[in-house]
Enzyme design. Sequence first.
Site, PDB file in Angstrom:
ATOM      1  N   SER A   8       0.836  -1.202   0.000  1.00  7.94           N
ATOM      2  CA  SER A   8       0.000   0.000   0.000  1.00  7.94           C
ATOM      3  C   SER A   8       0.869   1.249   0.000  1.00  7.94           C
ATOM      4  CB  SER A   8      -0.903   0.016   1.233  1.00  7.94           C
ATOM      5  OG  SER A   8      -1.519   1.297   1.337  1.00  7.94           O
ATOM      6  N   HIS A  31      -1.141  -1.185  -4.164  1.00  5.15           N
ATOM      7  CA  HIS A  31      -2.449  -0.886  -3.574  1.00  5.15           C
ATOM      8  C   HIS A  31      -2.563   0.626  -3.381  1.00  5.15           C
ATOM      9  CE1 HIS A  31      -5.980  -2.024  -1.096  1.00  5.15           C
ATOM     10  NE2 HIS A  31      -5.607  -1.044  -0.286  1.00  5.15           N
ATOM     11  N   ASP A  33      -4.882   3.606  -1.978  1.00  2.00           N
ATOM     12  CA  ASP A  33      -6.011   3.915  -1.094  1.00  2.00           C
ATOM     13  C   ASP A  33      -6.578   5.293  -1.404  1.00  2.00           C
ATOM     14  OD1 ASP A  33      -6.187   1.603   0.723  1.00  2.00           O
ATOM     15  OD2 ASP A  33      -4.136   2.163   1.271  1.00  2.00           O
ATOM     16  N   MET A  35      -9.216   7.980  -0.475  1.00  2.00           N
ATOM     17  CA  MET A  35     -10.062   8.354   0.674  1.00  2.00           C
ATOM     18  C   MET A  35     -10.587   9.770   0.475  1.00  2.00           C
ATOM     19  SD  MET A  35      -7.790   6.962   3.862  1.00  2.00           S
ATOM     20  CE  MET A  35      -6.890   5.417   3.793  1.00  2.00           C
ATOM     21  N   HIS A  64      -8.356   0.894  -4.120  1.00  3.67           N
ATOM     22  CA  HIS A  64      -9.299   0.634  -3.034  1.00  3.67           C
ATOM     23  C   HIS A  64     -10.014   1.949  -2.733  1.00  3.67           C
ATOM     24  CE1 HIS A  64      -9.666  -0.388   1.564  1.00  3.67           C
ATOM     25  NE2 HIS A  64     -10.835  -0.360   0.966  1.00  3.67           N
ATOM     26  N   MET A  66     -12.224   4.155  -0.784  1.00  2.00           N
ATOM     27  CA  MET A  66     -12.924   4.417   0.482  1.00  2.00           C
ATOM     28  C   MET A  66     -13.587   5.772   0.341  1.00  2.00           C
ATOM     29  SD  MET A  66      -9.913   2.936   2.885  1.00  2.00           S
ATOM     30  CE  MET A  66      -8.799   3.069   1.499  1.00  2.00           C
ATOM     31  N   MET A 135     -11.586  -6.013   5.310  1.00  2.00           N
ATOM     32  CA  MET A 135     -10.761  -5.080   6.085  1.00  2.00           C
ATOM     33  C   MET A 135     -10.433  -5.716   7.430  1.00  2.00           C
ATOM     34  SD  MET A 135     -10.233  -2.453   4.205  1.00  2.00           S
ATOM     35  CE  MET A 135      -9.277  -1.616   5.480  1.00  2.00           C
ATOM     36  N   ASP A 173      -6.675  -6.527   4.261  1.00  2.00           N
ATOM     37  CA  ASP A 173      -6.065  -5.191   4.243  1.00  2.00           C
ATOM     38  C   ASP A 173      -6.166  -4.568   5.631  1.00  2.00           C
ATOM     39  OD1 ASP A 173      -5.214  -2.619   3.705  1.00  2.00           O
ATOM     40  OD2 ASP A 173      -6.915  -2.103   2.419  1.00  2.00           O
TER      41      ASP A 173
HETATM   42  C1  DX5 Z   1      -6.427   1.500   5.520  1.00  3.22           C
HETATM   43  C2  DX5 Z   1      -6.005   1.163   4.120  1.00  3.22           C
HETATM   44  C3  DX5 Z   1      -4.881   0.219   4.052  1.00  3.22           C
HETATM   45  C4  DX5 Z   1      -3.608   0.694   4.692  1.00  3.22           C
HETATM   46  C5  DX5 Z   1      -2.948  -0.510   5.285  1.00  3.22           C
HETATM   47  O1  DX5 Z   1      -7.692   2.042   5.513  1.00  3.22           O
HETATM   48  O2  DX5 Z   1      -7.079   0.598   3.386  1.00  3.22           O
HETATM   49  O3  DX5 Z   1      -4.623  -0.167   2.701  1.00  3.22           O
HETATM   50  O4  DX5 Z   1      -2.711   1.326   3.825  1.00  3.22           O
HETATM   51  O5  DX5 Z   1      -1.811  -0.108   5.962  1.00  3.22           O
HETATM   52  P1  DX5 Z   1      -1.092  -1.058   7.012  1.00  3.22           P
HETATM   53  O6  DX5 Z   1      -0.639  -2.261   6.267  1.00  3.22           O
HETATM   54  O7  DX5 Z   1       0.023  -0.215   7.499  1.00  3.22           O
HETATM   55  O8  DX5 Z   1      -2.099  -1.390   8.079  1.00  3.22           O
HETATM   56 ZN    ZN Z   2      -6.585  -0.294   1.404  1.00  3.50          ZN
END
Ligand code: DX5
Ligand code: ZN
Length: 218
Positions: A8, A31, A33, A35, A64, A66, A135, A173
């Site tokens: 990620s 990956h 993210d 947000m 991903h 969110m 998750m 994740d």
């Molecule tokens: C959190 C994200 C993850 C995050 C995971 O909401 O969806 O992808 O980057 O990070 P680690 O592996 O550090 O928990």
């Molecule tokens: Zn993620």
Amino acid sequence: MAVQISPSILSADFARLADEAARVPNADWLHVDVMDYHFVPNLTLGLPVVEALLKATTTPLDCHLMIEDPDRWAPAYAEAGAGSVTIHAEAAKAPVRTLRQIRSAGARAGLALNPGTAVEPYEDLLGEIDMLLLMTVEPGFGGQRFLDMVLPKIRRARRLIDRHGGQVWLQVDGGVAEDTIKRCAEAGADVFVAGNAVYGAADPAEAVDRLRALAETR
Ligand code: DX5
Ligand code: ZN
């Protein structure tokens, strides 16, 4: 299904994303993210950054989302060239339509569930998806502690997928690291997102290899 590792970039240096992508040439995916400060209490990046990253790396992007309104935004990530686009079940109002739009734009379609969302109500969607993302932390931030309470759901999801024909990848994740990845693999996960465990390591590529080896010896 062979083990796949998806580092990620949330834990990478956002000012040097192309270089950070190049540090993990052995990763199966990157990956990303997305947000929006509404679905989760954090704000990261959106389509323009994904488009720039697509030009800067040959590693496929695992986006991903969110975000509050995935029905509106998800197809554009697929059209831009993301290899996989995952929407949250808690946010999608028309998941079947959106998942089909993702697939028809040429990407793999993913459905994500928060730690408190049961998997059983989504069994009928298994035919519409290429990946189920469970998750293992509340979404929003990297570096959180892995939630063991999700392990039984990973096992139940694995059984549902196998009963359905086994084509759907099962991704975990959040808090996935050297001390937790084996538990996830044993429970039936096959795609592993890792942020801090990869980009917090002195050698991210070595960390990817170590995580992969641990998951493979489940
Ligand atoms: C959190 C994200 C993850 C995050 C995971 O909401 O969806 O992808 O980057 O990070 P680690 O592996 O550090 O928990
Ligand atoms: Zn993620």
